[in-house]
Scaffold this active site. Structure first.
Site, PDB file in Angstrom:
ATOM      1  N   HIS A  57      -2.103   7.565  -3.241  1.00 28.86           N
ATOM      2  CA  HIS A  57      -1.366   6.541  -2.500  1.00 28.86           C
ATOM      3  C   HIS A  57      -0.019   7.061  -2.015  1.00 28.86           C
ATOM      4  CE1 HIS A  57      -2.405   2.567  -1.416  1.00 28.86           C
ATOM      5  NE2 HIS A  57      -1.800   1.883  -2.351  1.00 28.86           N
ATOM      6  N   TYR A  59       4.073   7.632 -10.274  1.00 28.31           N
ATOM      7  CA  TYR A  59       3.208   7.654  -9.096  1.00 28.31           C
ATOM      8  C   TYR A  59       3.287   8.957  -8.308  1.00 28.31           C
ATOM      9  CZ  TYR A  59       2.969   2.713 -10.151  1.00 28.31           C
ATOM     10  OH  TYR A  59       2.784   1.520 -10.794  1.00 28.31           O
ATOM     11  N   ASN A  72       2.780  -2.341  -1.473  1.00 32.55           N
ATOM     12  CA  ASN A  72       2.331  -3.583  -0.847  1.00 32.55           C
ATOM     13  C   ASN A  72       3.458  -4.415  -0.254  1.00 32.55           C
ATOM     14  OD1 ASN A  72      -0.096  -2.669  -1.785  1.00 32.55           O
ATOM     15  ND2 ASN A  72      -0.425  -4.343  -3.225  1.00 32.55           N
TER      16      ASN A  72
END
Length: 192
Positions: free
Chosen positions: A19, A14, A66
């Site tokens: 994000h 990532y 999340n």
């Protein structure tokens, strides 16, 4: 002590994604202000730091985006940090690429990591710094968009946004939320 939280997803997979721009700002703040090496606690990587005369904790949750509230709730409880002394740095699809915007409180605006923090802490009065990542092109899936890497032609704008965001966090620590909103939100509006 001020708690400065950058949101993102852990792991090399990532790194550099839209994000993870919150992580990128924390990396810049670590470069500028960290006083010690990385520690792992409360499901996060964190660094002690000093901005001006104020002690800060620079935090990157390892819980995945999340579930960010799971980690931050533990920090707030352990350090007995007032929510007004926490800032959450996150991506925002509703802002143009590279634009930064401070808010004193409010809803999560669709940002799931921020939503989890608000839910876990039990209120919306948490300062936040949003950084624009732009909208997905065409009918591209939102999840695919936020997990995509910035294109080469976007890199310079993203790097400038990370620097401005880090500057604004320094200002928040020394001057507070309202002067920071006035200074940085107004400056961003003048760039449009």
């Amino acid at each position: 002590m001020r708690l400065i939280v950058g949101l993102g997803n852990p792991g090399v997979k990532y790194h550099g994604t839209r994000h993870n721009i919150g992580f990128a700002v924390i990396d810049e703040l670590i470069r500028r202000f960290a006083t010690g090496g990385a520690q792992e606690k409360f499901q996060a990587t964190c660094h002690d730091g000093v901005i001006g005369s104020e002690k800060v904790l620079l935090v990157q949750p390892l819980t995945f985006m999340n579930l960010s509230g799971e980690s931050i709730w533990q920090f707030v409880r352990f350090y007995r940090t007032d929510p007004s002394d926490v800032v959450v740095i996150c991506d925002d699809m509703n802002l143009p690429l590279g634009r930064i915007r401070w808010r004193q409180s409010g809803s999560a605006g669709g940002q799931k990591g921020l939503n989890d923090i608000i839910r876990r802490l039990g209120h919306q009065d948490i300062p936040r710094l949003r950084i624009g990542i732009g909208r997905p092109p065409g009918k591209m899936d939102v999840t695919a968009w936020v997990l995509s890497r910035f294109r080469s032609e976007e890199q310079a704008e993203v790097e400038l946004a990370v620097m401005r965001a880090a500057d604004s966090v320094r200002h928040w620590v020394s001057e507070g939320i309202e002067p920071t909103m006035c200074t940085f939100n107004r400056a961003e509006e003048n760039h449009e």
